[in-house]
Design a protein around this motif. Structure first.
Motif, PDB file in Angstrom:
ATOM      1  N   PRO A 182       4.078   1.707   4.137  1.00 48.08           N
ATOM      2  CA  PRO A 182       5.166   2.569   4.602  1.00 48.08           C
ATOM      3  C   PRO A 182       4.746   3.978   4.998  1.00 48.08           C
ATOM      4  N   GLN A 183       3.615   4.460   4.499  1.00 51.86           N
ATOM      5  CA  GLN A 183       3.175   5.820   4.807  1.00 51.86           C
ATOM      6  C   GLN A 183       2.119   5.866   5.921  1.00 51.86           C
ATOM      7  N   LEU A 184       1.773   4.727   6.493  1.00 48.45           N
ATOM      8  CA  LEU A 184       0.675   4.667   7.458  1.00 48.45           C
ATOM      9  C   LEU A 184       0.979   5.497   8.706  1.00 48.45           C
ATOM     10  N   GLN A 185       0.071   6.413   9.033  1.00 44.53           N
ATOM     11  CA  GLN A 185       0.197   7.261  10.215  1.00 44.53           C
ATOM     12  C   GLN A 185      -0.886   6.982  11.249  1.00 44.53           C
TER      13      GLN A 185
ATOM     14  N   TRP B 228       0.867  -1.179   0.000  1.00 42.96           N
ATOM     15  CA  TRP B 228       0.000   0.000   0.000  1.00 42.96           C
ATOM     16  C   TRP B 228       0.910   1.238   0.000  1.00 42.96           C
ATOM     17  N   PRO B 229       1.370   1.703  -1.148  1.00 38.25           N
ATOM     18  CA  PRO B 229       2.421   2.729  -1.171  1.00 38.25           C
ATOM     19  C   PRO B 229       1.983   4.099  -0.661  1.00 38.25           C
ATOM     20  N   SER B 230       0.689   4.396  -0.704  1.00 35.71           N
ATOM     21  CA  SER B 230       0.231   5.753  -0.370  1.00 35.71           C
ATOM     22  C   SER B 230      -0.703   5.817   0.827  1.00 35.71           C
ATOM     23  N   LEU B 231      -1.082   4.682   1.402  1.00 30.07           N
ATOM     24  CA  LEU B 231      -2.090   4.656   2.458  1.00 30.07           C
ATOM     25  C   LEU B 231      -1.568   5.301   3.737  1.00 30.07           C
ATOM     26  N   THR B 232      -2.230   6.369   4.182  1.00 33.88           N
ATOM     27  CA  THR B 232      -1.841   7.056   5.416  1.00 33.88           C
ATOM     28  C   THR B 232      -2.831   6.826   6.550  1.00 33.88           C
ATOM     29  N   THR B 233      -4.111   6.554   6.212  1.00 37.64           N
ATOM     30  CA  THR B 233      -5.153   6.405   7.224  1.00 37.64           C
ATOM     31  C   THR B 233      -6.011   5.185   6.897  1.00 37.64           C
ATOM     32  N   LEU B 234      -6.204   4.334   7.902  1.00 40.29           N
ATOM     33  CA  LEU B 234      -7.059   3.153   7.743  1.00 40.29           C
ATOM     34  C   LEU B 234      -7.876   2.981   9.015  1.00 40.29           C
ATOM     35  N   SER B 235      -9.192   2.873   8.863  1.00 42.23           N
ATOM     36  CA  SER B 235     -10.074   2.685  10.012  1.00 42.23           C
ATOM     37  C   SER B 235     -11.183   1.716   9.625  1.00 42.23           C
ATOM     38  N   LEU B 236     -11.296   0.624  10.395  1.00 47.34           N
ATOM     39  CA  LEU B 236     -12.303  -0.400  10.134  1.00 47.34           C
ATOM     40  C   LEU B 236     -12.967  -0.808  11.440  1.00 47.34           C
ATOM     41  N   THR B 237     -14.244  -1.133  11.383  1.00 50.27           N
ATOM     42  CA  THR B 237     -14.914  -1.699  12.548  1.00 50.27           C
ATOM     43  C   THR B 237     -14.684  -3.201  12.591  1.00 50.27           C
ATOM     44  N   CYS B 238     -14.786  -3.754  13.812  1.00 51.51           N
ATOM     45  CA  CYS B 238     -14.568  -5.191  14.013  1.00 51.51           C
ATOM     46  C   CYS B 238     -15.576  -5.698  15.034  1.00 51.51           C
TER      47      CYS B 238
ATOM     48  N   HIS C  75     -21.283  -0.083  24.652  1.00 50.73           N
ATOM     49  CA  HIS C  75     -20.103  -0.870  24.299  1.00 50.73           C
ATOM     50  C   HIS C  75     -19.185  -0.048  23.406  1.00 50.73           C
ATOM     51  N   ALA C  76     -17.887  -0.083  23.722  1.00 50.89           N
ATOM     52  CA  ALA C  76     -16.894   0.598  22.900  1.00 50.89           C
ATOM     53  C   ALA C  76     -15.538  -0.057  23.125  1.00 50.89           C
ATOM     54  N   ALA C  77     -14.801  -0.280  22.056  1.00 50.46           N
ATOM     55  CA  ALA C  77     -13.455  -0.842  22.169  1.00 50.46           C
ATOM     56  C   ALA C  77     -12.680  -0.463  20.917  1.00 50.46           C
ATOM     57  N   ALA C  78     -11.379  -0.176  21.101  1.00 47.26           N
ATOM     58  CA  ALA C  78     -10.571   0.230  19.953  1.00 47.26           C
ATOM     59  C   ALA C  78      -9.110  -0.142  20.144  1.00 47.26           C
ATOM     60  N   PHE C  79      -8.521  -0.632  19.062  1.00 49.12           N
ATOM     61  CA  PHE C  79      -7.070  -0.764  18.962  1.00 49.12           C
ATOM     62  C   PHE C  79      -6.604   0.374  18.062  1.00 49.12           C
ATOM     63  N   ARG C  80      -5.652   1.152  18.560  1.00 44.60           N
ATOM     64  CA  ARG C  80      -5.223   2.336  17.816  1.00 44.60           C
ATOM     65  C   ARG C  80      -3.718   2.296  17.595  1.00 44.60           C
ATOM     66  N   HIS C  81      -3.311   2.804  16.437  1.00 48.67           N
ATOM     67  CA  HIS C  81      -1.898   2.893  16.063  1.00 48.67           C
ATOM     68  C   HIS C  81      -1.609   4.324  15.617  1.00 48.67           C
ATOM     69  N   ARG C  82      -0.568   4.904  16.187  1.00 54.78           N
ATOM     70  CA  ARG C  82      -0.153   6.250  15.816  1.00 54.78           C
ATOM     71  C   ARG C  82       1.366   6.271  15.659  1.00 54.78           C
ATOM     72  N   VAL C  83       1.873   7.241  14.900  1.00 57.11           N
ATOM     73  CA  VAL C  83       3.299   7.331  14.610  1.00 57.11           C
ATOM     74  C   VAL C  83       3.812   8.703  15.023  1.00 57.11           C
ATOM     75  N   THR C  84       4.963   8.735  15.720  1.00 54.55           N
ATOM     76  CA  THR C  84       5.676   9.977  16.002  1.00 54.55           C
ATOM     77  C   THR C  84       7.065   9.871  15.361  1.00 54.55           C
ATOM     78  N   ASP C  85       7.903  10.876  15.597  1.00 54.91           N
ATOM     79  CA  ASP C  85       9.241  10.870  15.000  1.00 54.91           C
ATOM     80  C   ASP C  85      10.062   9.665  15.440  1.00 54.91           C
ATOM     81  N   SER C  86       9.868   9.224  16.672  1.00 58.14           N
ATOM     82  CA  SER C  86      10.721   8.152  17.196  1.00 58.14           C
ATOM     83  C   SER C  86       9.951   6.922  17.662  1.00 58.14           C
ATOM     84  N   LEU C  87       8.602   6.998  17.676  1.00 57.20           N
ATOM     85  CA  LEU C  87       7.819   5.922  18.278  1.00 57.20           C
ATOM     86  C   LEU C  87       6.755   5.385  17.333  1.00 57.20           C
TER      87      LEU C  87
END
Length: 501
Positions: free
Chosen positions: A390-393, A353-363, A404-416
């Motif tokens: 590679p571009q996922l943020q 996925w060369p350009s994908l920066t944002t992905l959000s799906l329900t589960c 009911h609410a639940a979420a797995f979240r992924h975020r990117v910083t300069d070092s983390l």
């Protein structure tokens, strides 16, 4: 004596901007005609004022089918100022079994014709504007009956997509008076809705609209298409397909259809994905909306079988097809009509996925804490797929509904690389630093600039605070691109009339 014309340009524009912001609004009308009239008067003062205020007059337009003749008279200078058009197709009243003077179902045929001719008429005008997309034009399409808020769902809100004004399309608070036939007194719902309230009111259930004329023109200038939850009708897949086929420069698509009630027609959403999405599309935000009170009532007082619904061929196929098409997107969100499990099961780890920066799906698995092992396996697979992005943020795998609410979240910083779990129950990621989930995401961290994986502390969400799926989105801090901001606000406002008994 000093004149306005003597002032520096920056100062003059600040004064004119103040006049713009102080123009009066009228919350009982939509759009605010008083404001547009005021700006029109300002634009007539001088050539300089015309250039300043025309930009504000034409940037965001709301049209009905009755406005198209005048809209066609815009000169090229005015066309270049248009950035957003809302085609708000006005329909007739709907049949309601609780209203003795309700109109015949024959009115729906007139509505079908109005819908088709309105789209065809606007696209014909767009075709005359030329073949270049220019600076980009966003088109929102909706179909709406004024009676939609005068029956059982009169507590529902209809807001402008203009996020500056966020005006009510109908000043619905004034409609909440005594209406015992529909269960309302003094603005309060006295008893729970019954199934007929939802099945009989065609503005909520919707009906099938016919395919549009085959000679509909191509609209090259349109780059964004929005079909929000404001349209409660079932617009046929064929009609959606015809609209998309006539938008050769479409780059962004927001689609918010309503979930069908039990026993209703098969919407075949997957066909829109497999047959209609254009190769030019870079952003696709797909949100299947629902009224939780309607679900409860139409299922005889019990909850809907969410897992059974997701596992049907219809939803499984849509998720699988969307996975295959996702490699060309820059931003992709699929909520409720898509499920993360079949989506990632369909992923081939040779894809990129060369350009994908944002992905959000329900589960839907996230609604079952007892299946934490299956959830961990899914999140491992998500982490492995993310290694090919590679571009996922921003990545959110989540689920939310009342209580009911639940979420797995992924975020990117300069070092983390930061992963976290938040919700009404704890998956306990922190204790699994050597588990399959952490291993997959540590590999991602190394691939992306040798970053460090940080597993954030679990943040609980109170069950009583989750009053709807809109509340879940806000409490889980899900990326707001999953739903149009005006739609999120509508659901939030409507919640106070759901679950009334």
């Amino acid at each position: 004596m000093a004149q306005l014309s003597d002032l520096p340009l920056q100062v003059k524009h600040r004064i004119l901007a103040y006049l713009d912001s102080s123009a009066p609004s009228n919350p009982t009308k939509f759009p605010s005609q008083s404001r547009r009239s005021e700006l029109g008067l300002y634009a007539s003062v001088s050539r300089e004022w015309q250039l300043f205020f025309e930009d504000r007059l034409y940037a965001h337009l709301v049209l009905t089918q009755h406005c198209l003749a005048n809209f066609n008279k815009l000169v090229p200078r005015q066309r270049r100022l248009v950035r957003y058009i809302w085609l708000r197709i006005l329909l007739g009243d709907y049949y309601c079994s609780k209203c003795p003077d309700s109109l015949s179902l024959k009115v729906t045929f007139s509505n079908m014709l109005d819908f088709s001719e309105s789209i065809s008429g606007l696209f014909c005008i767009f075709n005359s504007w030329g073949t270049s997309p220019g600076n980009g034009l966003a088109l929102e399409i909706s179909a709406y009956s004024p009676c939609a808020v005068t029956h059982a769902v009169k507590g529902d809100e209809y807001l402008s997509s203009d996020l500056v004004e966020m005006q009510d399309m109908v000043y619905s608070k004034g409609l909440l008076t005594d209406d015992l036939a529909h269960g309302w007194k003094d603005g309060q719902l006295l008893q729970s809705h019954d199934a007929n309230d939802f099945y009989d009111i065609k503005g909520v259930l919707g009906f099938s609209l016919p395919p549009m004329p085959l000679d509909i023109s191509a609209a090259h200038v349109v780059t964004d298409l929005i079909i929000r939850r404001t349209t409660r009708l079932f617009i046929t897949v064929g009609s959606i397909r015809q609209i998309l086929e006539r938008l050769p420069n479409l780059r962004h698509f927001i689609y918010e259809p309503w979930r069908p009630f039990p026993g209703c027609m098969d919407l075949s959403y997957g066909k829109i994905i497999s047959e209609s999405l254009l190769k030019t599309l870079k952003t696709f935000n797909w949100f299947e909306d629902f009224n939780e009170e309607a679900i409860r009532v139409c299922h005889g007082g019990g909850p809907s079988n969410e897992i059974g619904r997701i596992e049907t061929d219809l939803y499984h196929a849509a998720s699988v097809t969307l996975a295959r098409q996702s490699i060309s997107f820059e931003q992709l969100t699929g909520c409720y009509s898509v499920d993360a499990v079949p989506f990632f099961q369909a992923v081939d780890f040779r894809w990129t996925w060369p350009s994908l920066t944002t992905l959000s799906l329900t589960c839907s698995l996230f609604a079952m804490p007892e299946k934490c092992d299956e959830i961990a396996t899914l999140l491992e697979r998500v982490g492995m797929a993310a290694q090919r992005m590679p571009q996922l943020q921003t990545l959110d795998i989540w689920y939310g509904m009342r209580h009911h609410a639940a979420a797995f979240r992924h975020r990117v910083t300069d070092s983390l690389i930061i992963i976290s779990w938040q919700g009404t129950w704890d998956l306990n990621l922190e204790s699994q630093e050597d588990g399959i989930v952490a291993t997959a995401w540590k590999a991602l961290a190394r691939l992306q600039g040798n970053r460090i994986l940080y597993i954030a502390t679990y943040r609980p969400v109170k069950v009583e605070d989750v009053t709807s799926h809109a509340a879940a989105i806000r409490l889980l801090e899900i990326d707001r691109s999953v739903i149009h901001p005006a739609s999120l606000e509508e659901i939030t406002r409507e919640t106070k009339y759901y679950f009334s008994t």
